[in-house]
Design a protein around this motif. Structure first.
Motif, mmCIF file in Angstrom:
data_model
loop_
_atom_site.group_PDB
_atom_site.id
_atom_site.type_symbol
_atom_site.label_atom_id
_atom_site.label_comp_id
_atom_site.label_asym_id
_atom_site.label_seq_id
_atom_site.Cartn_x
_atom_site.Cartn_y
_atom_site.Cartn_z
ATOM 1 N N UNK A 42 -85.187 41.815 88.632
ATOM 2 C CA UNK A 42 -86.249 43.082 89.126
ATOM 3 C C UNK A 42 -87.086 43.246 88.158
ATOM 4 N N UNK A 43 -88.344 43.416 88.156
ATOM 5 C CA UNK A 43 -89.644 43.945 87.008
ATOM 6 C C UNK A 43 -89.391 42.472 86.330
ATOM 7 N N UNK A 44 -89.063 40.824 86.751
ATOM 8 C CA UNK A 44 -89.320 39.819 85.852
ATOM 9 C C UNK A 44 -91.051 39.625 85.401
ATOM 10 N N UNK A 45 -91.353 39.146 84.357
ATOM 11 C CA UNK A 45 -93.083 38.850 84.470
ATOM 12 C C UNK A 45 -93.169 37.366 84.108
ATOM 13 N N UNK A 46 -93.599 36.554 84.235
ATOM 14 C CA UNK A 46 -93.698 34.765 84.209
ATOM 15 C C UNK A 46 -93.754 35.045 82.641
ATOM 16 N N UNK A 47 -92.863 34.055 81.899
ATOM 17 C CA UNK A 47 -92.622 34.000 80.717
ATOM 18 C C UNK A 47 -92.232 35.206 79.532
ATOM 19 N N UNK A 48 -91.838 35.957 80.219
ATOM 20 C CA UNK A 48 -91.556 37.130 79.159
ATOM 21 C C UNK A 48 -90.415 37.152 78.472
ATOM 22 N N UNK A 49 -89.292 35.966 79.464
ATOM 23 C CA UNK A 49 -87.951 35.667 78.761
ATOM 24 C C UNK A 49 -88.616 34.974 77.499
ATOM 25 N N UNK A 50 -89.352 33.697 77.757
ATOM 26 C CA UNK A 50 -89.120 32.864 76.677
ATOM 27 C C UNK A 50 -90.043 34.045 75.290
ATOM 28 N N UNK A 51 -90.529 34.963 75.496
ATOM 29 C CA UNK A 51 -91.370 35.035 74.866
ATOM 30 C C UNK A 51 -89.859 36.121 74.158
ATOM 31 N N UNK A 52 -89.034 37.265 74.486
ATOM 32 C CA UNK A 52 -88.564 38.100 74.061
ATOM 33 C C UNK A 52 -87.073 36.896 73.468
ATOM 34 N N UNK A 53 -86.820 36.184 73.634
ATOM 35 C CA UNK A 53 -85.827 35.106 72.875
ATOM 36 C C UNK A 53 -86.415 34.601 71.432
#
Ligand code: GLU
Length: 293
Positions: A45-56
């Motif tokens: 839910x609530x996933x934003x494109x690119x956010x995962x890579x930025x968080x990692x």
């Protein structure tokens, strides 16, 4: 089975210093107890494109290391379906057709705690069920036979909170967070859950679900949040609170890491150095006030 701790961010945007402080604590709790440390992206839910890579990238920048591959919840549908089938087979679920508005407007059941689902769809007759099925897709709720449940937390001691007929699968087919987190922690061998204390009220629901699924509850430590100068939980609107913004304001990742470590009474420097000084029993329990750069 491995013994592991974890950090489980939702990829909805950049992590802020509050999230990063929780990640450091989760890492310290796991590593100081000889556990593996796993990273799970809660992208149902609530996933934003690119956010995962930025968080990692930000987690790496402050020195967080993790074992194995990053796990994503969107790849784990079969595990959730299996758990829901097991609950269904045990007669512990029902279909619910209520809209959010109907739930808000329904009179609450006698003695039910504030905010608990009033049980409208719990005992629908067959004809009513057939009719409702023709009107809108159903969510699946747990048929909970308790109103509260007690958990033990390393920092909060014994905590008793509400259990209601919580949603297991939303009516758009998406698995609900409370079910996914329980299934994932168990399947990944996670036996230590360190996270923000805003999630403590959800924990009795999760521990109760785990018990129904014959899963041992993990050890819990709900750690204090970071708040702004007004005592309100830190948010993006509080100015430069992400590594990206802090770097632009002249405070690089290592300086932010050091500030977070100092807020925990730990020595500045690489996380491995802080590990030697980390003692969960002396952790400050009050929220930490972020006063900006
Ligand atoms: N994904 C949740 C969040 O970012 C955390 C869930 C958990 O740690 O159990 O708020």
């Amino acid at each position: 089975m491995t013994s592991a701790g974890r950090f489980a961010p939702s990829p909805s945007g950049d992590l802020h210093v509050g999230n990063l402080r929780t990640a450091i604590l989760a890492w310290l709790f796991a590593r100081s107890t000889g556990r593996k440390f796993l990273l799970r992206v809660e992208d149902l839910d609530r996933a934003r494109a690119g956010a995962e890579a930025d968080q990692l990238r930000d987690l790496e920048a402050i020195g967080i290391t993790w074992d194995g591959d990053v796990v994503r919840q969107t790849a784990r549908g079969p595990y959730y379906a299996d758990a829901i089938s097991r609950l269904e087979a045990a007669g512990l679920t029902y279909e619910c057709f209520c809209t959010r508005r109907e739930i808000q407007e329904a009179p609450s059941a006698p003695h039910a705690p504030q905010g608990a689902y009033p049980g409208t769809c719990r005992r629908l007759g067959l004809a009513e069920l057939e009719f409702k099925r023709s009107t809108r897709p159903a969510s699946i709720r747990l048929r909970a036979d308790v109103a509260q449940y007690t958990v033990r937390d390393l920092l909060h001691g014994t905590y008793t909170g509400v259990v209601d007929d919580l949603v297991l699968r939303r009516n758009d087919g998406v698995t609900a967070y409370n079910l996914a987190v329980v299934v994932d922690d168990a399947e990944q061998g996670i036996d230590q859950v360190v996270r923000g204390d805003d999630l403590l009220p959800s924990t009795p629901r999760q521990a109760f679900l785990a018990a129904l699924l014959n899963i041992p509850s993990p050890e819990y430590a709900h750690v204090p949040l970071v708040v702004n100068a007004d005592g309100v939980r830190l948010a993006k609107r509080d100015g430069a609170v992400t590594l990206r913004d802090l770097a632009a304001a002249g405070s690089p990742a290592a300086a932010v890491r050091n500030r977070l470590l100092e807020s925990l009474g730990l020595p500045a420097g690489p996380l491995e150095k802080a590990l030697g000084a980390f003692d969960a029993s002396t952790l400050p329990l009050e929220p930490w006030v972020w006063r900006g750069v």
